[in-house]
Design an enzyme around this catalytic site. Structure first.
Site, PDB file in Angstrom:
ATOM      1  N   TYR A   1     -14.829 -27.409  -2.344  1.00 29.49           N
ATOM      2  CA  TYR A   1     -14.114 -27.962  -1.189  1.00 29.49           C
ATOM      3  C   TYR A   1     -14.919 -27.680   0.059  1.00 29.49           C
ATOM      4  O   TYR A   1     -15.352 -26.550   0.286  1.00 29.49           O
ATOM      5  CB  TYR A   1     -12.729 -27.314  -1.074  1.00 29.49           C
ATOM      6  CG  TYR A   1     -11.890 -27.888   0.050  1.00 29.49           C
ATOM      7  CD1 TYR A   1     -11.472 -29.221   0.019  1.00 29.49           C
ATOM      8  CD2 TYR A   1     -11.510 -27.094   1.133  1.00 29.49           C
ATOM      9  CE1 TYR A   1     -10.691 -29.750   1.048  1.00 29.49           C
ATOM     10  CE2 TYR A   1     -10.725 -27.618   2.166  1.00 29.49           C
ATOM     11  CZ  TYR A   1     -10.323 -28.947   2.110  1.00 29.49           C
ATOM     12  OH  TYR A   1      -9.537 -29.463   3.123  1.00 29.49           O
TER      13      TYR A   1
ATOM     14  N   ASP B   1     -22.138 -23.530   2.235  1.00 34.33           N
ATOM     15  CA  ASP B   1     -20.845 -23.515   2.920  1.00 34.33           C
ATOM     16  C   ASP B   1     -20.190 -22.152   2.698  1.00 34.33           C
ATOM     17  O   ASP B   1     -19.559 -21.910   1.668  1.00 34.33           O
ATOM     18  CB  ASP B   1     -19.979 -24.658   2.380  1.00 34.33           C
ATOM     19  CG  ASP B   1     -18.607 -24.705   3.046  1.00 34.33           C
ATOM     20  OD1 ASP B   1     -18.314 -23.818   3.884  1.00 34.33           O
ATOM     21  OD2 ASP B   1     -17.825 -25.618   2.712  1.00 34.33           O
TER      22      ASP B   1
ATOM     23  N   LYS C   1     -12.818 -19.559   8.768  1.00 31.24           N
ATOM     24  CA  LYS C   1     -11.901 -18.513   8.292  1.00 31.24           C
ATOM     25  C   LYS C   1     -12.157 -17.167   8.996  1.00 31.24           C
ATOM     26  O   LYS C   1     -11.821 -17.042  10.158  1.00 31.24           O
ATOM     27  CB  LYS C   1     -11.953 -18.450   6.767  1.00 31.24           C
ATOM     28  CG  LYS C   1     -11.519 -19.830   6.178  1.00 31.24           C
ATOM     29  CD  LYS C   1     -11.157 -19.838   4.718  1.00 31.24           C
ATOM     30  CE  LYS C   1     -10.456 -21.138   4.354  1.00 31.24           C
ATOM     31  NZ  LYS C   1     -11.245 -22.114   3.637  1.00 31.24           N
TER      32      LYS C   1
HETATM   33  C1  LIG Z   1     -11.374 -23.658   3.873  1.00 30.62           C
HETATM   34  C2  LIG Z   1     -12.693 -24.272   3.581  1.00 30.62           C
HETATM   35  C3  LIG Z   1     -13.200 -25.356   4.323  1.00 30.62           C
HETATM   36  C4  LIG Z   1     -12.366 -26.086   5.341  1.00 30.62           C
HETATM   37  O1  LIG Z   1     -12.020 -25.295   6.415  1.00 30.62           O
HETATM   38  P1  LIG Z   1     -10.783 -25.764   7.350  1.00 30.62           P
HETATM   39  O2  LIG Z   1     -10.799 -24.773   8.452  1.00 30.62           O
HETATM   40  O3  LIG Z   1      -9.567 -25.708   6.489  1.00 30.62           O
HETATM   41  O4  LIG Z   1     -11.097 -27.142   7.799  1.00 30.62           O
HETATM   42  C5  LIG Z   1     -14.479 -25.772   4.080  1.00 30.62           C
HETATM   43  N1  LIG Z   1     -15.247 -25.175   3.146  1.00 30.62           N
HETATM   44  C6  LIG Z   1     -14.796 -24.150   2.406  1.00 30.62           C
HETATM   45  C7  LIG Z   1     -15.699 -23.515   1.408  1.00 30.62           C
HETATM   46  C8  LIG Z   1     -13.502 -23.672   2.590  1.00 30.62           C
HETATM   47  O5  LIG Z   1     -13.042 -22.682   1.823  1.00 30.62           O
END
Ligand SMILES: *Cc1c(COP(=O)(O)O)cnc(C)c1O
Length: 438
Positions: A143, A238, A270
């Site tokens: 994701y 990411d 996060k």
């Molecule tokens: C949570 C997450 C996102 C998206 O972040 P948001 O602040 O919810 O837009 C992107 N990449 C990873 C790996 C994530 O865990």
């Protein structure tokens, strides 16, 4: 009498699609009524009915120190007292940028954004701008937020709700994303052999944690690095979820640095915002300086580098010292042992995957190594387990596809609550006749 949670959910559904601001919160995958949070402190979250829960979600990652840490609260109050937004450069964002550069060695420049989605979207545009190429390679079940280009075979809510690729993403956009099964370097090699001169970037979660946690196969991330280098593609790691959670320098600090490689671009979110909307792209100066106004790749944000969010992030990163990470590792391993023991006792087939302090529990007897194997788990067993835990005061993510997030605020008292809840929850998971709860 209808509970306050139920009444509020009813009200919310009248004015908000599904009653929520983000899909998984609606409890669709586990059934029942979402709890409306009223307040939270340390490892405890209190709902609007006054019931308290041990929090193993931590706002899906950011709250690594626990909720309402006094020093984080003070830093935010201080910042907001000086105004919550300037729309101008400010010292707090500069200090956060310097802290990130100090902690994550390959990062020489930082561009702040407000959500993880936005950070990855920016990294992708930068990669395309830098290479003049269109294609992005991503892995099924990883994701990277909900931007059009990256929604294909995404984990997290897309997995939880079993959605097909989302309506609203044009065929043109989807066609420029190549989705490969996770962990298969041979398939990435083939993709480069076939389209090498069109691939702008490979983007990956260094430890996939949005289809449940999957440990990267040995050499996989390094192999991606080498393939990107060989073909002139940008390697985007990411670390929105893993950054500042797995270690002070995230996944890279534990693996990349030891193995002697670095991505071209990192994305953070996060933890970096300490619970306020804050995210970032970081990377080598030559690449990052292609961003406007230093370079031609446009990117902007009214609230970007927000001083209150920067203050929360900075306070969090400064407080997250070696002792915090040692505690997270230790609590994570205790929890894994406790959960496994309870499920084994109750005869529930399960797999616990982990990498560092990140772990998740799959309700299956088969090895889970990619999106297909993750989706094959018994989600109904998870739903029964989830509700039994919730009834007994343990707040888990309402999805079988999420990591369990530990915090520095978890101590003996909280582990006791969890230990008392587990045997009954394991029995609930074992018994298909049990309804999943309210
Ligand atoms: C949570 C997450 C996102 C998206 O972040 P948001 O602040 O919810 O837009 C992107 N990449 C990873 C790996 C994530 O865990």
């Amino acid at each position: 009498m209808t509970s306050s949670n139920a009444r509020l959910f009813e009200r919310a559904r009248r004015v908000m699609p599904g009653g929520v601001s983000s899909p998984v919160r609606a409890f669709g995958a586990v059934g029942g009524t979402p709890r409306f949070a009223a307040s939270a402190r340390g490892a405890w979250i209190t709902d609007v009915e006054g019931k308290q829960y041990v929090d193993l979600v931590g706002s899906w990652g950011p709250m690594i120190l626990g909720h309402a840490h006094p020093e984080v609260v003070a830093a935010v109050q201080d910042a907001v007292g000086d105004s919550s937004s300037f729309g101008a450069p400010c010292l707090r964002e500069l200090e956060l940028a310097e802290e990130i550069v100090r902690l994550v060695e390959p990062v020489q420049r930082v561009r702040f954004t407000s959500s993880g989605t936005e950070a990855v979207m920016t990294a992708v545009r930068l990669a395309r701008g830098a290479t003049g190429r269109a294609l992005i390679v991503k892995f099924a079940g990883c994701y990277h937020g909900h931007s059009d280009a990256l929604l294909a075979a995404a984990g997290s809510g897309v997995a939880t709700l079993g959605l097909p690729d989302s309506p609203g993403v044009t065929a043109g956009t989807a066609a420029s994303t190549l989705v490969l099964p996770y962990g298969r370097l041979d398939l990435v090699e083939q993709a480069f052999a076939a389209h090498g001169d069109q691939i702008a970037a490979v983007v990956t979660e260094p430890v996939p944690a949005n289809m449940g946690v999957i440990a990267p196969p040995a050499g996989f991330n390094r192999g991606l690095r080498d393939l990107c280098s060989a073909h002139g593609a940008v390697f985007i790691v990411d670390e929105v979820l893993t950054g500042f959670r797995l270690s002070r320098a995230g996944y890279w600090g534990l693996a990349g640095s030891a193995e002697g490689w670095a991505p071209d671009l990192f994305t953070f979110g996060k933890v970096v915002g300490g619970g306020l909307p804050m995210s970032a792209v970081g990377g080598r100066a030559d690449l990052m300086d292609l961003l406007a106004p230093a370079g031609p790749v446009y990117q902007a944000g009214t609230l970007s580098g927000n001083p209150a969010a920067a203050a929360a992030g900075l306070a969090t990163l400064r407080l997250a010292d070696d002792a915090v990470y040692a505690h997270l590792d230790q609590v994570s391993s205790q929890l894994r042992a406790m959960v496994s023991e309870a499920l084994t006792q109750a005869g529930v087939a399960h797999r616990i995957n982990h990498w560092g302090n990140l772990f998740s529990v799959f309700f299956t007897s088969a090895e889970v190594s990619d999106y297909d194997t993750a989706k094959a788990q018994d989600s109904a067993a998870f739903a029964r387990f989830f509700h039994a835990m919730l009834d007994r005061g343990v707040w888990l993510a309402p999805s079988a596809f999420e990591a369990w997030f530990v915090s520095a605020a978890l101590g003996e008292r909280e582990l006791d609550v969890i230990a008392r809840a587990l045997p009954e929850a394991a029995c609930a998971a074992a018994d298909p006749a049990r309804p999943a709860g309210s």
